[in-house]
Design a protein around this motif. Structure first.
Motif, short mmCIF file in Angstrom:
data_model
loop_
_atom_site.label_atom_id
_atom_site.label_comp_id
_atom_site.label_asym_id
_atom_site.label_seq_id
_atom_site.Cartn_x
_atom_site.Cartn_y
_atom_site.Cartn_z
N UNK A 29 7.76 2.52 9.99
CA UNK A 29 9.17 2.45 10.38
C UNK A 29 10.03 3.15 9.33
N UNK A 30 11.32 3.19 9.57
CA UNK A 30 12.22 3.90 8.65
C UNK A 30 12.29 3.25 7.28
N UNK A 31 12.09 1.94 7.22
CA UNK A 31 12.09 1.25 5.93
C UNK A 31 10.94 1.76 5.05
N UNK A 32 9.81 2.07 5.68
CA UNK A 32 8.66 2.61 4.92
C UNK A 32 9.01 3.98 4.34
N UNK A 33 9.67 4.80 5.13
CA UNK A 33 10.05 6.13 4.65
C UNK A 33 11.07 6.03 3.51
N UNK A 34 12.00 5.08 3.65
CA UNK A 34 12.99 4.85 2.60
C UNK A 34 12.28 4.39 1.32
N UNK A 35 11.29 3.55 1.46
CA UNK A 35 10.56 3.05 0.30
C UNK A 35 9.85 4.18 -0.43
N UNK A 36 9.24 5.10 0.32
CA UNK A 36 8.53 6.20 -0.32
C UNK A 36 9.50 7.10 -1.09
N UNK A 78 1.12 7.31 -9.45
CA UNK A 78 2.07 6.20 -9.60
C UNK A 78 2.80 5.93 -8.28
N UNK A 79 3.26 7.00 -7.64
CA UNK A 79 3.99 6.87 -6.38
C UNK A 79 3.09 6.25 -5.30
N UNK A 80 1.91 6.82 -5.11
CA UNK A 80 1.04 6.39 -4.03
C UNK A 80 0.44 5.01 -4.24
N UNK A 81 0.11 4.67 -5.48
CA UNK A 81 -0.41 3.33 -5.75
C UNK A 81 0.66 2.27 -5.49
N UNK A 82 1.88 2.55 -5.92
CA UNK A 82 2.98 1.60 -5.70
C UNK A 82 3.26 1.45 -4.20
N UNK A 83 3.19 2.56 -3.48
CA UNK A 83 3.44 2.49 -2.03
C UNK A 83 2.34 1.70 -1.34
#
Length: 303
Positions: A29-36, A78-83
């Motif tokens: 959803x859009x929240x996931x895109x915002x989180x990334x 760092x980005x992908x592990x956190x996501x």
């Protein structure tokens, strides 16, 4: 089997691509895109990476980066592990989220840089809602390139690519828009093929929580977008089976349904047959261009 060594770009500039598992949309959803995007911004402050362009779709994301003498692998890790931690917690699941490591391809010429940025920004064209107005797609850097969105508070440095079009920013934006509207067939096929030819050995056991869709929503979406005569209960109809397979995929991942409950809803279908239908639906999404953005189309249909 050891991983292949990552190619280090001589210019420091790369096309980055991340992709979700075949059976699991990476950004539901859009929240996931915002989180990334939030994570890119967070770790960009720690690693002075420059980001020249991005586009985040439902199944994958593209970036153009400049390492700026920083460690690109450390930044992306760092980005992908956190996501992945965020994603698994939100959707009450365990295991891998990404299809292997991020892929990168060095950018060695200005021509390739220009073509690549256009290709990335054209990604939303395959979503029906944005076919003729990609600049309205929220999760792309194109609105910044065209001056429709303020760059000051963004993660993007658009000036590097735009100056390849013209030294004057306003003229550069006009020329970029013209280039966007041209029917260009450029695609970074080598990087895309890397993902398509590699197999993942992860078996997903996904349970979606807090679903926003009912099965009726999925059926209505299929009817209005593909075939008004579609009947999910109809058996032994070749023309119907393709849409039924797509429906099963969407119901499985957006309606919090088990194979057993889907079989009961369809009508006297075993769990193993529903599983086979789901597999067929995923193969259709992966192989047929008209279905490749079906997750985005569904979300936009009800947005």
């Amino acid at each position: 089997m050891p991983r292949t060594e990552r190619i280090i770009s001589a210019t420091g500039q790369d096309h980055i691509m991340v992709k979700g598992l075949k059976e699991c949309p990476l950004f539901r959803d859009n929240m996931d895109k915002e989180k990334y995007l939030e994570l890119l911004e967070k770790y960009k402050k720690i690693h002075p990476i420059k980001i020249y362009a991005y586009c985040i779709m439902t199944t994958h994301a593209h970036l153009i980066t400049d390492s700026n003498e920083s460690n690109l692998s450390s930044f992306m890790k760092s980005v992908n592990q956190s996501y992945a931690i965020y994603y698994n917690k939100k959707y009450n699941r365990e295991g891998h989220v990404f299809h292997d490591r991020f892929k990168n391809k060095p950018i060695l010429t200005d021509k390739y840089m220009k073509n690549l940025s256009l290709y990335i920004h054209r990604n939303p064209k395959d979503i029906k809602k944005f076919k003729h107005n990609t600049e309205k797609y929220k999760y792309s850097s194109l609105p910044i390139y065209l001056g429709l969105k303020d760059e000051a508070n963004s993660i993007i440095d658009s000036s590097y690519v735009l100056q390849l079009y013209d030294a004057n920013i306003n003229e550069a934006r006009k020329k970029y828009l013209v280039a966007m509207n041209q029917d260009d067939k450029f695609t970074d096929i080598d990087l895309i093929n890397e993902f398509n030819t590699q197999k993942t050995h992860y078996k997903s056991d996904i349970r979606v929580i807090n679903s926003r869709f009912e099965t009726e929503h999925i059926v209505e979406f299929i009817r209005k977008n593909f075939d008004r005569t579609f009947n999910i209960h109809l058996k032994y109809d070749r023309n119907n089976i393709e849409y039924k397979a797509l429906s099963v995929v969407l119901i499985k991942y957006y309606c919090n349904c088990t194979y057993k409950s889907i079989g009961h809803m369809i009508g006297n279908m075993t769990s193993s047959n529903v599983s086979r239908l789901c597999k067929k639906g995923l193969e259709l999404i992966d192989s047929k261009k008209e279905y490749s953005f079906i997750f985005d189309d569904l979300l936009n249909f009800y947005s």
